[in-house]
Design a protein around this motif. Sequence first.
Motif, PDB file in Angstrom:
ATOM      1  N   THR A   1       0.843  -1.189   0.000  1.00 56.23           N
ATOM      2  CA  THR A   1       0.000   0.000   0.000  1.00 56.23           C
ATOM      3  C   THR A   1       0.877   1.237   0.000  1.00 56.23           C
ATOM      4  OG1 THR A   1      -1.889   1.071   1.079  1.00 56.23           O
ATOM      5  CG2 THR A   1      -0.175   0.220   2.526  1.00 56.23           C
ATOM      6  N   TYR A   2       0.275   2.375  -0.318  1.00 55.32           N
ATOM      7  CA  TYR A   2       0.974   3.632  -0.111  1.00 55.32           C
ATOM      8  C   TYR A   2       1.093   3.817   1.397  1.00 55.32           C
ATOM      9  CZ  TYR A   2       0.245   4.783  -5.018  1.00 55.32           C
ATOM     10  OH  TYR A   2       0.259   4.776  -6.384  1.00 55.32           O
ATOM     11  N   ALA A   3       2.227   4.299   1.870  1.00 57.76           N
ATOM     12  CA  ALA A   3       2.440   4.485   3.308  1.00 57.76           C
ATOM     13  C   ALA A   3       1.314   5.349   3.879  1.00 57.76           C
ATOM     14  CB  ALA A   3       3.797   5.125   3.557  1.00 57.76           C
ATOM     15  N   GLY A   4       0.662   4.843   4.912  1.00 57.52           N
ATOM     16  CA  GLY A   4      -0.420   5.562   5.570  1.00 57.52           C
ATOM     17  C   GLY A   4      -1.798   5.350   4.967  1.00 57.52           C
ATOM     18  N   ALA A   5      -1.883   4.707   3.808  1.00 53.23           N
ATOM     19  CA  ALA A   5      -3.180   4.479   3.161  1.00 53.23           C
ATOM     20  C   ALA A   5      -3.869   3.264   3.777  1.00 53.23           C
ATOM     21  CB  ALA A   5      -2.994   4.272   1.663  1.00 53.23           C
ATOM     22  N   LYS A   6      -5.157   3.146   3.538  1.00 52.33           N
ATOM     23  CA  LYS A   6      -5.932   2.035   4.092  1.00 52.33           C
ATOM     24  C   LYS A   6      -6.189   0.909   3.085  1.00 52.33           C
ATOM     25  CE  LYS A   6      -8.050   4.821   7.601  1.00 52.33           C
ATOM     26  NZ  LYS A   6      -9.232   5.248   8.286  1.00 52.33           N
ATOM     27  N   GLU A   7      -6.095   1.224   1.798  1.00 50.77           N
ATOM     28  CA  GLU A   7      -6.380   0.226   0.766  1.00 50.77           C
ATOM     29  C   GLU A   7      -5.109  -0.552   0.426  1.00 50.77           C
ATOM     30  OE1 GLU A   7      -8.407  -0.189  -3.630  1.00 50.77           O
ATOM     31  OE2 GLU A   7      -8.313   1.757  -2.678  1.00 50.77           O
ATOM     32  N   TRP A   8      -5.189  -1.874   0.531  1.00 50.96           N
ATOM     33  CA  TRP A   8      -4.047  -2.746   0.254  1.00 50.96           C
ATOM     34  C   TRP A   8      -4.208  -3.394  -1.113  1.00 50.96           C
ATOM     35  CZ3 TRP A   8       0.238  -3.188   3.229  1.00 50.96           C
ATOM     36  CH2 TRP A   8       0.176  -2.629   4.498  1.00 50.96           C
ATOM     37  N   TYR A   9      -3.073  -3.630  -1.777  1.00 57.15           N
ATOM     38  CA  TYR A   9      -3.037  -4.296  -3.077  1.00 57.15           C
ATOM     39  C   TYR A   9      -2.193  -5.558  -2.949  1.00 57.15           C
ATOM     40  CZ  TYR A   9      -4.273   0.488  -4.305  1.00 57.15           C
ATOM     41  OH  TYR A   9      -4.867   1.719  -4.354  1.00 57.15           O
ATOM     42  N   THR A  10      -2.425  -6.498  -3.839  1.00 53.14           N
ATOM     43  CA  THR A  10      -1.636  -7.732  -3.816  1.00 53.14           C
ATOM     44  C   THR A  10      -0.545  -7.676  -4.880  1.00 53.14           C
ATOM     45  OG1 THR A  10      -3.265  -8.783  -5.262  1.00 53.14           O
ATOM     46  CG2 THR A  10      -3.483  -9.201  -2.920  1.00 53.14           C
ATOM     47  N   LEU A  11       0.545  -8.339  -4.584  1.00 57.54           N
ATOM     48  CA  LEU A  11       1.618  -8.488  -5.563  1.00 57.54           C
ATOM     49  C   LEU A  11       1.258  -9.651  -6.474  1.00 57.54           C
ATOM     50  CD1 LEU A  11       4.678  -7.975  -3.219  1.00 57.54           C
ATOM     51  CD2 LEU A  11       3.671  -6.339  -4.786  1.00 57.54           C
ATOM     52  N   PRO A  12       1.639  -9.588  -7.749  1.00 57.77           N
ATOM     53  CA  PRO A  12       1.295 -10.660  -8.688  1.00 57.77           C
ATOM     54  C   PRO A  12       1.822 -12.021  -8.229  1.00 57.77           C
ATOM     55  CG  PRO A  12       2.130  -8.753  -9.873  1.00 57.77           C
ATOM     56  CD  PRO A  12       2.363  -8.498  -8.406  1.00 57.77           C
ATOM     57  N   GLY A  13       1.094 -13.038  -8.582  1.00 58.20           N
ATOM     58  CA  GLY A  13       1.464 -14.411  -8.230  1.00 58.20           C
ATOM     59  C   GLY A  13       0.544 -14.943  -7.152  1.00 58.20           C
ATOM     60  N   LYS A  14       0.729 -16.204  -6.827  1.00 55.56           N
ATOM     61  CA  LYS A  14      -0.100 -16.819  -5.788  1.00 55.56           C
ATOM     62  C   LYS A  14       0.563 -18.088  -5.291  1.00 55.56           C
ATOM     63  CE  LYS A  14      -2.922 -19.352  -9.058  1.00 55.56           C
ATOM     64  NZ  LYS A  14      -4.254 -19.740  -9.465  1.00 55.56           N
ATOM     65  N   ASP A  15      -0.010 -18.609  -4.236  1.00 54.11           N
ATOM     66  CA  ASP A  15       0.429 -19.873  -3.648  1.00 54.11           C
ATOM     67  C   ASP A  15       1.905 -19.871  -3.264  1.00 54.11           C
ATOM     68  OD1 ASP A  15      -2.160 -20.789  -4.003  1.00 54.11           O
ATOM     69  OD2 ASP A  15      -1.700 -21.738  -5.913  1.00 54.11           O
ATOM     70  N   TYR A  16       2.312 -18.843  -2.527  1.00 48.64           N
ATOM     71  CA  TYR A  16       3.677 -18.797  -2.002  1.00 48.64           C
ATOM     72  C   TYR A  16       3.713 -19.638  -0.738  1.00 48.64           C
ATOM     73  CZ  TYR A  16       3.903 -14.678  -4.988  1.00 48.64           C
ATOM     74  OH  TYR A  16       3.851 -13.818  -6.049  1.00 48.64           O
ATOM     75  N   LEU A  17       4.516 -20.687  -0.742  1.00 51.52           N
ATOM     76  CA  LEU A  17       4.581 -21.606   0.390  1.00 51.52           C
ATOM     77  C   LEU A  17       6.012 -21.719   0.877  1.00 51.52           C
ATOM     78  CD1 LEU A  17       3.193 -23.689   2.233  1.00 51.52           C
ATOM     79  CD2 LEU A  17       3.674 -25.410   0.478  1.00 51.52           C
ATOM     80  N   LEU A  18       6.210 -21.436   2.170  1.00 51.63           N
ATOM     81  CA  LEU A  18       7.526 -21.601   2.785  1.00 51.63           C
ATOM     82  C   LEU A  18       7.637 -23.003   3.350  1.00 51.63           C
ATOM     83  CD1 LEU A  18       7.758 -18.235   4.755  1.00 51.63           C
ATOM     84  CD2 LEU A  18       8.749 -18.789   2.534  1.00 51.63           C
ATOM     85  N   ASN A  19       8.742 -23.675   3.097  1.00 58.18           N
ATOM     86  CA  ASN A  19       8.954 -25.003   3.672  1.00 58.18           C
ATOM     87  C   ASN A  19       9.193 -24.916   5.169  1.00 58.18           C
ATOM     88  OD1 ASN A  19       8.683 -26.520   1.295  1.00 58.18           O
ATOM     89  ND2 ASN A  19      10.770 -26.026   0.705  1.00 58.18           N
ATOM     90  N   ASP A  20       9.727 -23.783   5.610  1.00 61.19           N
ATOM     91  CA  ASP A  20      10.004 -23.561   7.030  1.00 61.19           C
ATOM     92  C   ASP A  20       9.528 -22.156   7.381  1.00 61.19           C
ATOM     93  OD1 ASP A  20      11.179 -23.000   9.541  1.00 61.19           O
ATOM     94  OD2 ASP A  20      12.829 -24.380   9.111  1.00 61.19           O
ATOM     95  N   GLN A  21       8.614 -22.040   8.319  1.00 54.13           N
ATOM     96  CA  GLN A  21       8.056 -20.742   8.686  1.00 54.13           C
ATOM     97  C   GLN A  21       9.119 -19.779   9.208  1.00 54.13           C
ATOM     98  OE1 GLN A  21       4.760 -21.164  11.365  1.00 54.13           O
ATOM     99  NE2 GLN A  21       3.920 -22.874  10.215  1.00 54.13           N
TER     100      GLN A  21
END
Length: 80
Positions: A43-63
């Motif tokens: 988001t823009y710093a201080g703004a309330k509306e959030w946007y997503t970065l392109p892509g999906k299903d990001y999975l970490l093998n180790d948290q």
Amino acid sequence: MEKKSTTFTATHGVMTTEVGVISGELELLTTCDDSGMLSLKITYAGAKEWYTLPGKDYLLNDQRDHEVVHRMLASVLERP
């Protein structure tokens, strides 16, 4: 659920799914759930509306990698 947030300046812009490229002072928010699924929002710093970065299903093998991935992503998005 763990959340990490970083504010940075993107001089060349960051691509979002919803509105295309945004630039300026931005805030990156990454969230990692108990299964290791990673969510990436911006988001823009201080703004309330959030946007997503392109892509999906990001999975970490180790948290425990969440911190490293967050810092790496913030650094890459900020570079000139």
